[in-house]
Scaffold this motif. Structure first.
Motif, PDB file in Angstrom:
ATOM      1  N   PRO A   1       0.820  -1.220   0.000  1.00 29.57           N
ATOM      2  CA  PRO A   1       0.000   0.000   0.000  1.00 29.57           C
ATOM      3  C   PRO A   1       0.853   1.269   0.000  1.00 29.57           C
ATOM      4  N   GLU A   2       1.969   1.248   0.750  1.00 31.53           N
ATOM      5  CA  GLU A   2       2.828   2.438   0.808  1.00 31.53           C
ATOM      6  C   GLU A   2       3.511   2.657  -0.547  1.00 31.53           C
ATOM      7  N   LEU A   3       3.952   1.580  -1.168  1.00 29.64           N
ATOM      8  CA  LEU A   3       4.588   1.711  -2.497  1.00 29.64           C
ATOM      9  C   LEU A   3       3.580   2.269  -3.508  1.00 29.64           C
ATOM     10  N   MET A   4       2.334   1.829  -3.381  1.00 24.26           N
ATOM     11  CA  MET A   4       1.300   2.332  -4.315  1.00 24.26           C
ATOM     12  C   MET A   4       1.089   3.828  -4.096  1.00 24.26           C
ATOM     13  N   ARG A   5       1.091   4.258  -2.837  1.00 28.92           N
ATOM     14  CA  ARG A   5       0.924   5.703  -2.558  1.00 28.92           C
ATOM     15  C   ARG A   5       2.018   6.494  -3.241  1.00 28.92           C
ATOM     16  N   GLU A   6       3.254   5.970  -3.185  1.00 27.12           N
ATOM     17  CA  GLU A   6       4.383   6.671  -3.829  1.00 27.12           C
ATOM     18  C   GLU A   6       4.204   6.706  -5.341  1.00 27.12           C
ATOM     19  N   ALA A   7       3.743   5.592  -5.899  1.00 27.11           N
ATOM     20  CA  ALA A   7       3.653   5.496  -7.365  1.00 27.11           C
ATOM     21  C   ALA A   7       2.533   6.367  -7.910  1.00 27.11           C
ATOM     22  N   ILE A   8       1.509   6.593  -7.116  1.00 26.34           N
ATOM     23  CA  ILE A   8       0.348   7.377  -7.553  1.00 26.34           C
ATOM     24  C   ILE A   8       0.660   8.861  -7.643  1.00 26.34           C
ATOM     25  N   ALA A   9       1.607   9.308  -6.785  1.00 31.12           N
ATOM     26  CA  ALA A   9       1.676  10.717  -6.428  1.00 31.12           C
ATOM     27  C   ALA A   9       1.702  11.758  -7.549  1.00 31.12           C
ATOM     28  N   ASP A  10       2.429  11.564  -8.655  1.00 27.12           N
ATOM     29  CA  ASP A  10       2.767  12.721  -9.479  1.00 27.12           C
ATOM     30  C   ASP A  10       1.736  13.144 -10.522  1.00 27.12           C
ATOM     31  N   THR A  11       0.699  13.778 -10.036  1.00 27.84           N
ATOM     32  CA  THR A  11      -0.372  14.256 -10.909  1.00 27.84           C
ATOM     33  C   THR A  11       0.120  15.350 -11.857  1.00 27.84           C
ATOM     34  N   GLU A  12       0.935  16.256 -11.325  1.00 32.34           N
ATOM     35  CA  GLU A  12       1.440  17.395 -12.123  1.00 32.34           C
ATOM     36  C   GLU A  12       2.212  16.901 -13.342  1.00 32.34           C
ATOM     37  N   ARG A  13       3.069  15.919 -13.085  1.00 32.26           N
ATOM     38  CA  ARG A  13       3.908  15.397 -14.171  1.00 32.26           C
ATOM     39  C   ARG A  13       3.028  14.779 -15.262  1.00 32.26           C
ATOM     40  N   ALA A  14       2.000  14.036 -14.841  1.00 32.15           N
ATOM     41  CA  ALA A  14       1.094  13.424 -15.829  1.00 32.15           C
ATOM     42  C   ALA A  14       0.386  14.516 -16.627  1.00 32.15           C
ATOM     43  N   ARG A  15      -0.010  15.590 -15.926  1.00 35.01           N
ATOM     44  CA  ARG A  15      -0.720  16.687 -16.604  1.00 35.01           C
ATOM     45  C   ARG A  15       0.187  17.352 -17.632  1.00 35.01           C
ATOM     46  N   ARG A  16       1.452  17.615 -17.222  1.00 36.67           N
ATOM     47  CA  ARG A  16       2.406  18.263 -18.144  1.00 36.67           C
ATOM     48  C   ARG A  16       2.635  17.383 -19.361  1.00 36.67           C
ATOM     49  N   PHE A  17       2.816  16.103 -19.115  1.00 36.81           N
ATOM     50  CA  PHE A  17       3.090  15.194 -20.237  1.00 36.81           C
ATOM     51  C   PHE A  17       1.880  15.123 -21.170  1.00 36.81           C
ATOM     52  N   ALA A  18       0.695  15.058 -20.563  1.00 37.60           N
ATOM     53  CA  ALA A  18      -0.525  14.993 -21.378  1.00 37.60           C
ATOM     54  C   ALA A  18      -0.627  16.234 -22.259  1.00 37.60           C
ATOM     55  N   THR A  19      -0.307  17.406 -21.690  1.00 36.65           N
ATOM     56  CA  THR A  19      -0.407  18.652 -22.455  1.00 36.65           C
ATOM     57  C   THR A  19       0.617  18.665 -23.581  1.00 36.65           C
ATOM     58  N   ALA A  20       1.836  18.233 -23.280  1.00 39.38           N
ATOM     59  CA  ALA A  20       2.908  18.378 -24.262  1.00 39.38           C
ATOM     60  C   ALA A  20       2.904  17.288 -25.333  1.00 39.38           C
ATOM     61  N   HIS A  21       2.478  16.091 -24.980  1.00 41.29           N
ATOM     62  CA  HIS A  21       2.789  14.977 -25.888  1.00 41.29           C
ATOM     63  C   HIS A  21       1.612  14.220 -26.465  1.00 41.29           C
ATOM     64  N   ILE A  22       0.409  14.391 -25.930  1.00 44.90           N
ATOM     65  CA  ILE A  22      -0.640  13.551 -26.507  1.00 44.90           C
ATOM     66  C   ILE A  22      -1.567  14.387 -27.368  1.00 44.90           C
ATOM     67  N   ALA A  23      -0.964  14.989 -28.402  1.00 45.00           N
ATOM     68  CA  ALA A  23      -1.799  15.532 -29.478  1.00 45.00           C
ATOM     69  C   ALA A  23      -2.254  14.297 -30.254  1.00 45.00           C
ATOM     70  N   PRO A  24      -3.348  14.396 -31.043  1.00 49.33           N
ATOM     71  CA  PRO A  24      -3.736  13.181 -31.756  1.00 49.33           C
ATOM     72  C   PRO A  24      -2.566  12.640 -32.581  1.00 49.33           C
ATOM     73  N   ARG A  25      -2.002  11.606 -32.184  1.00 43.40           N
ATOM     74  CA  ARG A  25      -0.875  10.970 -32.853  1.00 43.40           C
ATOM     75  C   ARG A  25      -0.966   9.496 -32.525  1.00 43.40           C
ATOM     76  N   LEU A  26      -0.120   8.715 -33.173  1.00 46.16           N
ATOM     77  CA  LEU A  26      -0.134   7.297 -32.829  1.00 46.16           C
ATOM     78  C   LEU A  26       0.496   7.109 -31.451  1.00 46.16           C
ATOM     79  N   VAL A  27      -0.134   6.348 -30.622  1.00 40.87           N
ATOM     80  CA  VAL A  27       0.444   6.049 -29.300  1.00 40.87           C
ATOM     81  C   VAL A  27       0.586   4.534 -29.169  1.00 40.87           C
ATOM     82  N   PHE A  28       1.801   4.109 -28.900  1.00 39.42           N
ATOM     83  CA  PHE A  28       2.065   2.687 -28.674  1.00 39.42           C
ATOM     84  C   PHE A  28       2.441   2.475 -27.212  1.00 39.42           C
TER      85      PHE A  28
END
Ligand code: F6R
Length: 618
Positions: free
Chosen positions: A450-477
């Motif tokens: 459970p503690e490891l999962m809490r650590e792995a979940i944490a970085d919402t900001e990073r996911a948001r930045r990546f989503a903004t910068a990299h997931i324009a409609p393109r192929l995603v593998f």
């Protein structure tokens, strides 16, 4: 999928119907309607679109009465139009019907009824039921007999609720392969296991002036916690003061009532903006709960056949590797919708392991039944208590995830994976496939999860930045090896279903057998690199796609960051843990990434288009 609510007595029907349907709306729907008996007629209000649209319609054209039925429809037969919305009526509008499921012989019945002079007003299979009941009511003058005859004529799955001007103080319900529950009004004999009070038939629990019918428990919790779950083949008559239930052989039966202890709050959003976000955040606690819970009681099988759909199928693919590596037990994983029609080879000595959050997925239920017929023992990993799969399995491992409302599963998936890991470890220990030392060290690792999962979940900001910068409609593998392959499949599914971004998942070694032809500048490759033994191989695959212009995001254990930084464009690290735990950690940022992309695109995160929470049709 579709929702049903019925109410008789106690209060104005419309607010209760709308409220009940609202609690079921998480399942996904595209039209809604109600039928209310006003003392003389059945009045219908229905519309394509949302419950808000239905409320607007009702405020312009109000209906009043204390007996009514309501429905949210997820289109199967016919487009989501006003006319195809439920309730459906017979020609004289003396009978109204709502229905979940699919009538498979609808075409034949429609032709037969049309030949007898019936004019159809919708394209739905449900309208056939309304006309059939009307036809048999004319012959028998008894709604119970008419409904019984109608369901004898029907092939398929159904949860039906029927009301009639001719028996205005009664609602009738019938179920086969689609859930239906009856709510006994609050304050009446809570928790009793016997009939609450003798009714007219000598068998029926008495109500307190109000009775309810719904396709799922959350719809009833504002009114009562005393619930009867109908069984397949049951027909029920709900009146203001009693409930009578007949089983498939038309014999009156006693079905025990149950008191529901879980809270409505558990099914509310709390401070979160979406159910999906709440459920993603609940994953460490759900894991902790499952780790404390009792483990499956079942003899260890020689062989396992998994049946499951969607994310549960991905969990089963992970389970297959756990069973092989940690318990030395061979298994196959079958997509339930395919398995149910494959050649019926015997499955003696095998365990069919059905994996299902809802416990109501029609294909998984049918596949489990099919496996039983072929000689397998049926065991299920299920979240929802009293669901059909749980009831029909010989043994159940509960997931303990708590109510999952968002259509896209998150905590459902991780608890399925964790349940499989626990079972594999237990069987491995009992078979001495794992040494005593290894079993002890695993117990220690699981405690930290459970503690490891809490650590792995944490970085919402990073996911948001990546989503903004990299997931324009393109192929995603999404690529991975070993346990990373099903995790990659789950990551791709999450992205597709909630953000409508197409994504494909591959075993990394498969790329050069075809898909690499699609790799060029601008393609995004999300490479799961959490399996340390396979790391050099996955790094080679990263280099191959980089060489062809792809942008690569790698997910790895913290201790491998340096190696990945040399190969990928961007690296997200996860806590260090045994490889077998990594699917439970790596999927967390993938869920969050899909979520952020969906938010950025303004998608309906909790109820993605065309999808339903519990897929009770084939
Ligand atoms: C995906 C998803 C579905 C379900 C699938 C099986 O996010 O939720 O793919 O996993 O419909 O559902 P259950 O587990 O209820 O049988």
């Amino acid at each position: 999928m579709c929702g049903i609510m019925g109410v008789i007595g106690g209060h104005d029907a419309v607010p209760a119907l709308i409220d009940g349907l609202q609690h079921l709306s998480y399942r996904g729907y595209d039209a809604a309607g109600v039928a209310v008996f006003n003392g003389e007629h059945i009045q219908i209000r229905k519309t394509a679109g949302s419950l808000d649209k239905l409320k607007t319609l009702l405020s312009g054209q109000p209906v009043r009465g204390d007996v009514g039925i309501g429905h949210t429809r997820w289109a199967t037969h016919g487009a989501p139009t006003d006319c195809n919305a439920h309730p459906h009526t017979d020609a004289r509008e003396r009978i109204a019907v709502v229905h979940n499921g699919i009538i498979e012989n609808e075409r034949a019945l429609r032709l037969q009824l049309a030949a007898e002079g019936v004019e159809f007003r919708s394209q739905t299979d449900t309208e056939v039921v309304a006309h059939l009941v009307a036809k048999y009511l004319k012959e028998t003058c008894d709604l119970h007999c008419a409904l019984r005859k109608a369901i004898e004529a029907i092939v398929g799955a159904y949860a039906l609720v029927v009301m009639s001007v001719d028996e205005p103080d009664r609602l009738y319900a019938a179920r086969k392969d689609s859930p239906l529950v009856i709510g006994l009004s609050a304050g009446t004999g809570r928790g009793q296991k016997a009939p609450l009070q003798f009714g007219e038939t000598g068998q029926s629990p008495a109500l307190n002036g109000a009775g309810y019918i719904a396709s799922d428990i959350p719809a009833l919790l504002p009114y009562t916690r005393e619930i009867i779950l109908l069984e397949d083949g049951d027909v029920a008559r709900v009146q203001r003061d009693s409930v009578t239930i007949w089983d498939r052989s038309d014999t009156i039966v006693l079905r025990e009532s149950k008191t529901i202890h879980w809270d409505q709050e558990a099914a509310d959003k709390g401070d979160h903006i979406t159910f999906m976000e709440k459920e993603m955040d609940e994953q460490p606690d759900a894991a902790a709960r499952l780790l404390e819970a009792p483990l499956l009681q079942a003899a260890i099988p020689e062989r396992v056949v998994f049946v499951a759909c969607g994310s549960a199928y991905h969990a089963a693919l992970i389970g297959r590797q756990y069973f092989a590596q940690l318990a030395g037990i061979p298994s196959e994983v079958e997509v339930a919708s395919e398995f149910r029609y494959e050649s019926p080879l015997p499955l003696n000595n095998a365990m069919c392991l059905a994996v299902s959050q809802s416990g109501e997925t029609a294909d998984t239920l049918a596949a489990m039944r099919q496996a039983k017929l072929r000689g397998a023992r049926a065991v299920a990993i299920v979240n929802v208590q009293d669901s059909s799969i749980a009831r029909e399995a010989d043994a159940v491992q509960w997931m303990h995830a708590g109510p999952e409302i968002a259509v896209a599963t998150t905590k459902g998936f991780t608890t399925q994976v964790l349940a499989l890991l626990r079972i594999a470890l237990e069987w491995g220990r009992r078979r001495e496939w794992l040494t005593a030392g290894a079993a002890r060290s695993w117990a220690n690792d699981l405690n930290k999860l459970p503690e490891l999962m809490r650590e792995a979940i944490a970085d919402t900001e990073r996911a948001r930045r990546f989503a903004t910068a990299h997931i324009a409609p393109r192929l995603v593998f999404f690529i991975g090896r070993g346990l990373d392959t099903p995790t990659a499949m789950e990551g791709a599914l999450k992205l597709k279903e909630i953000s409508y971004q197409h994504a494909a998942a591959y075993a990394a070694g498969e790329l050069k057998h075809g898909p690499i032809a699609l790799i060029e500048i601008d393609v995004l490759v999300i490479a799961l690199c959490t399996q340390r033994e396979l790391l050099p191989k996955t790094i080679s695959n990263i280099r191959e796609v980089k060489a062809r212009g792809a942008y690569v995001l790698a997910l790895c254990q913290r201790r491998d960051e340096a190696a990945l930084k040399q190969a990928a464009d961007e690296v997200w690290t996860l806590p260090d843990a045994p490889d077998a735990l990594m699917p439970l950690l790596a999927v967390l940022p993938l869920q969050r990434l899909a979520y952020e992309v969906a938010l950025l695109r303004g998608c309906s995160v909790d109820k993605p288009r065309n999808l339903a929470k519990s897929v009770t049709v084939e």
